[in-house]
Design a protein around this motif. Structure first.
Motif, mmCIF file in Angstrom:
data_model
loop_
_atom_site.group_PDB
_atom_site.id
_atom_site.type_symbol
_atom_site.label_atom_id
_atom_site.label_comp_id
_atom_site.label_asym_id
_atom_site.label_seq_id
_atom_site.Cartn_x
_atom_site.Cartn_y
_atom_site.Cartn_z
ATOM 1 N N LYS A 189 42.266 32.590 33.526
ATOM 2 C CA LYS A 189 40.932 32.014 33.645
ATOM 3 C C LYS A 189 40.917 30.663 32.939
ATOM 4 C CE LYS A 189 36.080 33.006 32.770
ATOM 5 N NZ LYS A 189 35.102 33.965 32.268
ATOM 6 N N GLU B 93 39.681 36.247 42.250
ATOM 7 C CA GLU B 93 38.445 37.036 42.269
ATOM 8 C C GLU B 93 37.462 36.370 41.329
ATOM 9 O OE1 GLU B 93 38.410 41.266 41.686
ATOM 10 O OE2 GLU B 93 40.017 41.559 43.134
ATOM 11 N N GLY B 94 36.405 35.801 41.878
ATOM 12 C CA GLY B 94 35.422 35.106 41.046
ATOM 13 C C GLY B 94 36.064 33.905 40.371
ATOM 14 N N ASP B 95 36.009 33.887 39.026
ATOM 15 C CA ASP B 95 36.579 32.760 38.284
ATOM 16 C C ASP B 95 37.931 33.104 37.676
ATOM 17 O OD1 ASP B 95 35.765 34.557 36.380
ATOM 18 O OD2 ASP B 95 34.675 33.103 35.161
#
Length: 197
Positions: free
Chosen positions: A193, A72-74
């Motif tokens: 991340k 999800e995203g980064d």
């Protein structure tokens, strides 16, 4: 005396002109350095984004057999149930297998990252909002302990400790604010991340 004073004033004025000229040149130099630094930083950020994209792509491929794990995203999101038994911060055998895959993929990608790039893998622990009943005083401790457990295992797998960061968020950053079993399940997670320090 007036002639002498005028001569001194002339020298002072000339010194001031030289000083102002130097300050002006230094300002231009500083602006140029600032621009060059911004360009260099932008390049590093862009480079790291490329490595992150490659890392997530390879990780997604390596962990494709588990449909619960996703990006999800980064952030790469792993549900807690994939890694830990309920209310535990000790990786179970399945969890160790998943994190070993993460470590292998991370080692492959980071071998390509230049040494002057200051990267870290941030491991974030999250829980649902229900109170913990055993072993931990609160969800803060549980989420932190789970993230720390993963970091320790990554270190055992050969990831350098200086490239790892642990964060525990407890129940305070939910993906789903609902009060259903599905919402609770979504919120109990580990997020990875790859970022700069």
């Amino acid at each position: 005396q007036i002639v002498a004073l005028r001569a001194q004033l002339l020298k002072i004025t000339q010194a001031l002109d030289i000083s102002e000229s130097m300050v002006s040149e230094q300002k231009v130099e500083i602006e140029n350095l600032g621009r060059r630094l911004n360009v260099a930083l932008a390049r590093k950020v862009e480079q790291l984004a490329g490595y992150r994209s490659e890392f997530f792509g390879r990780l997604r491929e390596a962990l494709k057999d588990n449909p619960d794990i996703h990006v999800e995203g980064d952030r790469f999101i792993l549900p807690s149930e994939v890694l830990f038994t309920s209310a535990s911060a000790e990786l179970d055998s399945g969890g160790r297998g998943e994190i070993a895959t993460v470590a292998r993929t991370l080692k492959e990608i980071t071998a390509q990252i230049p040494e002057d790039m200051d990267w870290v893998l941030r491991v974030d622990g999250h829980t649902d909002k229900r109170p913990v009943r055993v072993a931990f005083p609160s969800n803060w401790e549980l989420s932190s302990a789970r993230a720390l457990s993963i970091v320790k295992y990554l270190i055992d797998q050969g990831i350098p400790a200086e490239h790892l960061v642990v964060a525990g968020f407890g129940q305070y950053h939910p993906l789903d604010t609902g009060d259903t079993a599905e919402a609770y399940r979504r919120n109990r997670r580990i997020e990875l991340k790859l970022t700069s320090r």
